[in-house]
Write an enzyme that holds these catalytic residues in place. Structure first.
Site, PDB file in Angstrom:
ATOM      1  CG  ASN A   7      -4.214  40.081  65.705  1.00  0.00           C
ATOM      2  OD1 ASN A   7      -4.285  38.960  65.193  1.00  0.00           O
ATOM      3  ND2 ASN A   7      -3.881  41.150  65.015  1.00  0.00           N
ATOM      4  NE  ARG A  91      -6.912  40.924  62.054  1.00  0.00           N
ATOM      5  CZ  ARG A  91      -5.814  40.821  61.323  1.00  0.00           C
ATOM      6  NH1 ARG A  91      -4.671  40.518  61.876  1.00  0.00           N
ATOM      7  NH2 ARG A  91      -5.866  41.022  60.031  1.00  0.00           N
ATOM      8  CG  HIS A 180      -6.086  44.838  55.601  1.00  0.00           C
ATOM      9  ND1 HIS A 180      -5.392  45.026  54.437  1.00  0.00           N
ATOM     10  CD2 HIS A 180      -5.220  44.273  56.462  1.00  0.00           C
ATOM     11  CE1 HIS A 180      -4.149  44.597  54.588  1.00  0.00           C
ATOM     12  NE2 HIS A 180      -4.026  44.119  55.805  1.00  0.00           N
ATOM     13  NE  ARG A 241       0.654  39.227  52.492  1.00  0.00           N
ATOM     14  CZ  ARG A 241      -0.278  39.688  53.311  1.00  0.00           C
ATOM     15  NH1 ARG A 241      -1.533  39.701  52.941  1.00  0.00           N
ATOM     16  NH2 ARG A 241       0.032  40.134  54.507  1.00  0.00           N
ATOM     17  CD  GLU A 385      -6.261  46.393  61.781  1.00  0.00           C
ATOM     18  OE1 GLU A 385      -5.083  46.724  61.998  1.00  0.00           O
ATOM     19  OE2 GLU A 385      -6.585  45.483  61.011  1.00  0.00           O
TER      20      GLU A 385
END
Ligand code: AMP
Length: 421
Positions: A7, A91, A180, A241, A385
């Site tokens: 990742n 990823r 996600h 955010r 993940e």
């Protein structure tokens, strides 16, 4: 079979090596401050020991070279040679519309990743840099891209289109993509396994609540809707955010504060959310401590976050026509009984009731925290993940090369129609 999962971010790179027979991590690590002073690699071995390497790491090539040295190190590595790694799963944040699933990386796939640079300027260039570095250093090992938006490609146009002139969708591909996806896919699959398998009508709402947060409505394993949009800025309020706001606010603040579009983008991404509201921190642990000490803005930020989550749960329950399970995952969802309690407090209309004791006990481990009589299960499922990326990588190879029929210690897995080294 051993799969390396990467990742790659702009200045950091996370990795894991997984053994796919046991589906467990053999080693994991993090390279930080790539291209900056004070760069380092932290490598966690299978025996729990940690190795920290300080080094000059000017770019992703060097970062990957160092992680290769770490995983093959005679003392704390987990393979004797790189040839023991059968595949790499990367990823990738954004694949746009062209990508609907995990794929073997080809020049066309790299071009698709490049085409999405505009949508994901922080992530996609870094993801591609990681891919290029791996290709250079392990040219014979298959590389697979696992896209964060792929799971959401099952949404129908009424869910993914915005109410703006249709030609902007045609010309620029402006639409909801969602992110996600690897996490939502993993936890919804685990939920089905925990509750006795998929049926055509198995419905879940999965809440990935971390520093970045998103919610998905999933029916029979397929995503019907998700809260993040063309970029990961839309949807829930997050650590830094803003999530959903009236789009008119953007131009208004731009004029009032004399900001450029990039500057507005920057503060909506990095200075908003619970950090902006509280003025204290983007980290929910800090906020909880401050709220417990009587800080009203910290309390407001937590309350507003929980309120937003609830609002989406209600909306997605309407989309799905009820839900069999509500899933909590990621740092906050897995570890914070208080936020789960706050979110569930007015979801009685779903027939949902959580057991306070079970809720308190479920910290970072899989558990059904609903009461036995609750009509909707409430599942805490730690996301994984990396495992999902490795499983997808294995599946891509199986489809391309057939079943593994021999596992050769020297050459790695031999497929029924190709030797994969
Ligand atoms: P993630 O992005 O998934 O790593 O999640 C990060 C968020 O989870 C941060 O806001 C943390 O404060 C929150 N978090 C992590 N551990 C805990 C915990 N034990 N209790 C409450 N919040 C936590």
């Amino acid at each position: 079979m051993k799969i390396l999962v990467i990742n790659s971010g702009s200045s950091s790179l996370k990795y894991q090596v997984l053994d796919m027979d046991s589906e467990t991590a053999l080693a994991k690590g993090l390279v930080e401050r790539i291209g900056l002073p004070g760069a380092m690699l932290t490598h966690h071995c299978i025996n729990g020991e940690k190795e920290v390497m300080l080094a000059d790491i000017p770019n992703h090539d060097r970062a990957i070279q160092l992680l290769f040295e770490a995983i093959t190190d005679p003392e704390y590595g987990i393979v004797k040679a790189l040839s023991e790694i059968d595949a790499v799963g990367h990823r990738v944040l954004h694949g746009g519309e062209k990508v609907t699933g995990s794929v073997l990386i080809t020049p066309e796939v790299k071009e698709a990743i490049r085409e999405c640079f505009e949508f994901a300027p922080l992530h996609n260039p870094a993801n591609l840099a990681g891919i290029n570095a791996c290709e250079k250093l392990m040219p014979d090992v298959p590389q697979v891209a696992v896209f964060d938006n792929a799971f959401h490609q099952t949404m129908t146009p009424e869910a993914y289109l915005y109410g703006i002139p249709y030609e902007y969708y045609e010309k620029y591909k402006i639409r909801r993509y969602g992110f996600h996806g690897t996490s939502h896919k993993y936890v919804s699959q685990r939920a089905a396994e925990m509750l006795g398998g998929y049926s055509a009508d198995f419905k879940v709402i999965s809440c990935h609540l971390g520093n970045g947060s998103s919610i998905s409505a999933i029916k029979a394993g397929k995503c019907l809707d998700t809260s993040m949009g063309m970029t990961p800025l839309e949807g829930l309020m997050m650590g830094t955010r803003s999530g959903d706001i009236d789009p008119a606010v953007v131009a208004y603040i731009q004029n009032k504060e004399n900001l450029t579009p990039d500057e507005v983008n920057e503060f909506l991404n990095k200075k908003s959310g619970v950090l902006g509201l509280s003025g204290i921190s983007s980290d929910f642990r800090d906020l909880q401590i401050a709220a417990d000490e009587g800080n009203s803005r910290a309390k407001l930020a937590i309350d507003a976050f929980a309120y937003h989550v609830k609002k989406y749960v209600g909306a997605y329950a309407a989309i799905l026509d009820g839900t069999d399970a509500l899933i909590f995952t990621a740092g906050l969802g897995e570890n914070s009984p208080s936020i789960r309690q706050q979110i569930c407090s007015t979801l009685g209309f779903l027939g949902l009731k959580i057991d306070p004791l079970k809720n308190e006990m479920a910290r970072g481990r899989e558990m059904d925290i609903a009461t036995p009589e609750s009509q909707c299960r409430v599942l805490v499922i730690p996301t994984n993940e990396e495992l999902m990326i490795a499983l997808d990588t294995k599946e891509v190879l199986r489809k391309l090369f057939g079943q593994v029929i021999v596992l050769d210690k020297e050459k790695g897995p031999i497929y029924n129609n190709r030797c994969c080294v």
